[in-house]
Design a protein around this motif. Structure first.
Motif, mmCIF file in Angstrom:
data_model
loop_
_atom_site.group_PDB
_atom_site.id
_atom_site.type_symbol
_atom_site.label_atom_id
_atom_site.label_comp_id
_atom_site.label_asym_id
_atom_site.label_seq_id
_atom_site.Cartn_x
_atom_site.Cartn_y
_atom_site.Cartn_z
ATOM 1 N N GLY A 125 -41.244 -103.072 69.048
ATOM 2 C CA GLY A 125 -39.912 -102.803 68.952
ATOM 3 C C GLY A 125 -39.732 -101.721 67.539
ATOM 4 N N PRO A 128 -37.496 -97.072 69.633
ATOM 5 C CA PRO A 128 -36.759 -97.148 70.630
ATOM 6 C C PRO A 128 -37.354 -96.283 71.658
ATOM 7 C CG PRO A 128 -35.324 -95.898 68.904
ATOM 8 C CD PRO A 128 -36.677 -96.327 68.335
ATOM 9 N N ASN A 348 -36.996 -96.844 62.726
ATOM 10 C CA ASN A 348 -37.477 -98.211 63.187
ATOM 11 C C ASN A 348 -36.119 -98.994 63.153
ATOM 12 O OD1 ASN A 348 -38.311 -100.632 63.380
ATOM 13 N ND2 ASN A 348 -40.305 -100.391 62.294
ATOM 14 N N LYS A 350 -35.881 -102.215 63.168
ATOM 15 C CA LYS A 350 -36.060 -103.352 62.180
ATOM 16 C C LYS A 350 -36.191 -102.968 60.705
ATOM 17 C CE LYS A 350 -38.856 -105.698 65.881
ATOM 18 N NZ LYS A 350 -39.992 -106.439 66.204
#
Length: 421
Positions: A125, A128, A348, A350
């Motif tokens: 994750g 994408p 990212n 996250k």
């Protein structure tokens, strides 16, 4: 990649190595490196401090420090990278661009395969999957994202407040902002005839006929087609109305916006870094909005999107260490440091985004609310881009020359696609 305000910086290292390409294709390198200092050449000289901050973190976490070597002249930078393919003076890591320039390097067998790094990052994750096609040439990905950016309009909130202006929801709203500012003696928008001369062309065509815009990048549409001509006519109308700065202006756009010499600057979210460097506060001194479509019947707002890579050569001096650094670059720790240092978004999902406006734009883009349009600098084949940058710059000086400028670009496109069908 070309993604900051001016042409920027570059990197170099020593000898050559041929091993490691197979390893890159089978497993993402992890763990500590051999302790090498890896020179990260880039065309973003103004970002030295941001690269250095992440480079120090790399030393702590993977054992290798990333040392930026920045260039401020784009032509010089590109010449160095291309020359390094023929010499023993090669970069450990370097920034580049996607699209035609990446494909050209892959055709020369110059780039290290990053398939395993991409598979690992997507599974965790950290990236994408939608980004991967931008980095894929002939079925394999190369490099990893240095950054992502969404293009919109930065504006001086004090100027907008002074004249009772609000962020536009429609193209009519936007045109009202332009005419109001011009009527009050304020130059509405920044433009430049060097490097970023393509900005308003891509915005108008993407907001009018995005399918035609996309077809230009594959040779399926012509620069003399009606939709392209109409976009240029609208641009000419706005030029003649005095909505733009003198294209030869030397003052940096962030300084112009801060001094209220110009009210708006159409750039990527990376421009947020320049604004905060000027001491301006987001949401207080300046804001950002997505530019409405010219064509209100389009189902989604077209948002120009760019992603620039950081790469390793297949014969990099310390290839395994370089690949390990690229794998680490995508981790939340590295990306949090990188995005926070620049007050920008991250590739990212996250990684946190501090600015609430940019966070909302990134979330909207990530959830499919926009029609993401590949930036012209990456979408156009290199020979066509070169002709177009000059032609758009000439148009800014002589707006009535739009038809001739489009013919000039199409001539370059015809020559390119004749040999690249």
């Amino acid at each position: 990649m070309a993604c900051a305000t001016a042409a920027l910086a570059l990197l170099v290292a020593a000898c050559s190595s041929s091993g490691g390409k197979q390893a890159a294709a089978t497993a993402a390198p992890t763990g500590k490196t051999g302790g090498e200092t890896l020179k990260l050449y880039n065309d973003k000289g103004a970002w030295k401090n941001y690269f250095s901050a992440v480079g120090e973190l790399a030393k702590t976490q993977i054992g290798s420090k990333l040392q930026p070597v920045g260039y401020t002249d784009e032509d010089t930078y590109q010449a160095f990278i291309k020359a390094s393919l023929r010499t023993n003076v090669k970069p450990d890591l370097f920034t580049w661009s996607t699209g035609g320039r990446l494909a050209d390097m892959v055709k020369q067998n110059a780039m290290a395969d990053t398939s395993a790094i991409w598979s690992d990052a997507i599974a965790k994750g950290y990236l994408p999957a939608q980004l991967k096609p931008y980095y894929t040439v002939a079925g394999k990905p190369y490099c990893v994202p240095l950054n992502v950016a969404y293009w919109g309009m930065f504006y001086n909130k004090h100027v907008f407040a002074k004249y009772g202006l609000q962020e536009p929801k429609t193209w009519s709203d936007f045109e009202n902002i332009l005419s109001t500012l011009k009527g009050k003696g304020v130059t509405p928008m920044y433009q430049t005839s060097t490097l970023f001369s393509f900005v308003w062309f891509e915005q108008l065509l993407a907001g009018t006929a995005p399918d035609v815009y996309n077809a230009l990048s594959t040779g399926k549409a012509k620069y003399t087609d009606p939709a392209v001509v109409n976009a240029m006519k609208l641009w000419r109308q706005q030029e003649k109305a005095g909505y733009f700065t003198d294209p030869s202006i030397k003052t940096q756009p962030d300084a112009l916006l801060k001094s209220q010499s110009v009210a708006m600057v159409p750039f990527g979210t990376w421009f947020n870094t320049s604004m905060t460097s000027q001491g301006m506060k987001p949401g207080v001194d300046y804001g950002y909005f997505t530019i409405p479509n010219v064509n209100a019947s389009l189902p989604k707002t077209s948002v120009v999107f760019e992603t620039g890579p950081v790469c390793a050569l297949a014969r990099a001096p310390h290839l395994q260490d370089s690949l390990r650094a690229l794998n680490w670059w995508l981790t939340p720790d590295a990306q949090s440091k990188w995005s926070a240092s620049r007050n920008d978004v991250s590739a990212n999902p996250k990684a946190p985004i501090n600015d609430p406006t940019l966070k909302s734009v990134a979330q909207a883009a990530g959830t499919g609310q926009y029609n993401l349009i590949n930036r012209y600098f990456e979408a156009a084949p290199p020979p066509v881009l070169t002709a177009a940058l000059d032609a758009f710059g000439a148009f800014m000086v002589h707006p009535d020359s739009y038809a001739d400028q489009l013919k000039t670009i199409q001539k370059a496109a015809d020559e390119y696609w004749a040999g690249n069908d």
